[in-house]
Design a protein around this motif. Structure first.
Motif, PDB file in Angstrom:
ATOM      1  N   GLU A 171      -0.950 -32.644  -6.072  1.00  0.00           N
ATOM      2  CA  GLU A 171      -1.765 -31.451  -6.220  1.00  0.00           C
ATOM      3  C   GLU A 171      -1.106 -30.282  -5.491  1.00  0.00           C
ATOM      4  O   GLU A 171      -0.627 -30.430  -4.360  1.00  0.00           O
ATOM      5  CB  GLU A 171      -3.153 -31.700  -5.627  1.00  0.00           C
ATOM      6  CG  GLU A 171      -4.078 -30.522  -5.732  1.00  0.00           C
ATOM      7  CD  GLU A 171      -5.414 -30.756  -5.044  1.00  0.00           C
ATOM      8  OE1 GLU A 171      -6.227 -29.819  -5.040  1.00  0.00           O
ATOM      9  OE2 GLU A 171      -5.615 -31.845  -4.486  1.00  0.00           O
ATOM     10  N   VAL A 172      -1.105 -29.119  -6.132  1.00  0.00           N
ATOM     11  CA  VAL A 172      -0.560 -27.912  -5.509  1.00  0.00           C
ATOM     12  C   VAL A 172      -1.561 -27.432  -4.468  1.00  0.00           C
ATOM     13  O   VAL A 172      -2.734 -27.222  -4.768  1.00  0.00           O
ATOM     14  CB  VAL A 172      -0.309 -26.815  -6.560  1.00  0.00           C
ATOM     15  CG1 VAL A 172       0.193 -25.545  -5.887  1.00  0.00           C
ATOM     16  CG2 VAL A 172       0.678 -27.284  -7.606  1.00  0.00           C
ATOM     17  N   ILE A 173      -1.107 -27.287  -3.224  1.00  0.00           N
ATOM     18  CA  ILE A 173      -1.996 -26.798  -2.174  1.00  0.00           C
ATOM     19  C   ILE A 173      -1.663 -25.363  -1.764  1.00  0.00           C
ATOM     20  O   ILE A 173      -2.463 -24.718  -1.113  1.00  0.00           O
ATOM     21  CB  ILE A 173      -2.000 -27.735  -0.946  1.00  0.00           C
ATOM     22  CG1 ILE A 173      -0.598 -27.949  -0.388  1.00  0.00           C
ATOM     23  CG2 ILE A 173      -2.625 -29.054  -1.299  1.00  0.00           C
ATOM     24  CD1 ILE A 173      -0.572 -28.743   0.895  1.00  0.00           C
ATOM     25  N   SER A 174      -0.477 -24.878  -2.171  1.00  0.00           N
ATOM     26  CA  SER A 174      -0.108 -23.500  -1.858  1.00  0.00           C
ATOM     27  C   SER A 174       0.919 -22.997  -2.872  1.00  0.00           C
ATOM     28  O   SER A 174       1.825 -23.737  -3.254  1.00  0.00           O
ATOM     29  CB  SER A 174       0.470 -23.406  -0.453  1.00  0.00           C
ATOM     30  OG  SER A 174       1.005 -22.116  -0.223  1.00  0.00           O
ATOM     31  N   SER A 175       0.753 -21.746  -3.297  1.00  0.00           N
ATOM     32  CA  SER A 175       1.751 -21.122  -4.166  1.00  0.00           C
ATOM     33  C   SER A 175       1.984 -19.677  -3.726  1.00  0.00           C
ATOM     34  O   SER A 175       2.344 -18.820  -4.520  1.00  0.00           O
ATOM     35  CB  SER A 175       1.296 -21.163  -5.628  1.00  0.00           C
ATOM     36  OG  SER A 175       0.129 -20.400  -5.802  1.00  0.00           O
ATOM     37  N   GLY A 176       1.783 -19.418  -2.453  1.00  0.00           N
ATOM     38  CA  GLY A 176       1.902 -18.069  -1.930  1.00  0.00           C
ATOM     39  C   GLY A 176       3.322 -17.547  -1.856  1.00  0.00           C
ATOM     40  O   GLY A 176       3.541 -16.344  -1.868  1.00  0.00           O
ATOM     41  N   MET A 177       4.286 -18.443  -1.790  1.00  0.00           N
ATOM     42  CA  MET A 177       5.683 -18.026  -1.714  1.00  0.00           C
ATOM     43  C   MET A 177       6.227 -17.744  -3.105  1.00  0.00           C
ATOM     44  O   MET A 177       5.726 -18.278  -4.093  1.00  0.00           O
ATOM     45  CB  MET A 177       6.517 -19.119  -1.038  1.00  0.00           C
ATOM     46  CG  MET A 177       6.135 -19.373   0.405  1.00  0.00           C
ATOM     47  SD  MET A 177       6.880 -20.852   1.080  1.00  0.00           S
ATOM     48  CE  MET A 177       5.743 -22.092   0.484  1.00  0.00           C
TER      49      MET A 177
END
Length: 97
Positions: free
Chosen positions: A27-33
């Protein structure tokens, strides 16, 4: 024609020598970058001493060229060459939105 057969044999030999690449689903938990996602995978293994099934969670930094994965998505990632200090995986596809 002999050259084409030779090239395909060389490519096949290179693939076998390198081996298959590992894939993980998580599961993707972060895509801020930019072009990077953080994927959490859950592995269920028996405890060494007691035998109870326990969850092991691990985070992987993966390359997302088109920034298409969002937090909460289930994705498949594949092992690849080192792209930065932490990134050694790349996004294959988004399994579920």
């Amino acid at each position: 024609m002999a050259d084409e057969t030779n090239e395909s044999n060389t490519a096949t030999a290179a693939t076998k020598a390198r081996g298959t690449r590992k894939t993980r689903t998580g599961e993707v938990i972060s895509s801020g970058m930019n072009k990077t996602i953080v994927v959490r995978t859950v592995t269920r293994v028996p405890h060494a001493k007691f035998g109870k099934i326990v969850k092991q969670m691990k985070k992987f930094y993966a390359h997302d060229e088109e920034n298409k994965a969002k937090p909460g998505d289930t994705v498949r990632i594949m092992e690849t060459r080192p792209m930065s200090k932490l990134k050694r995986w790349r996004l294959v596809d988004v399994v579920q939105k």
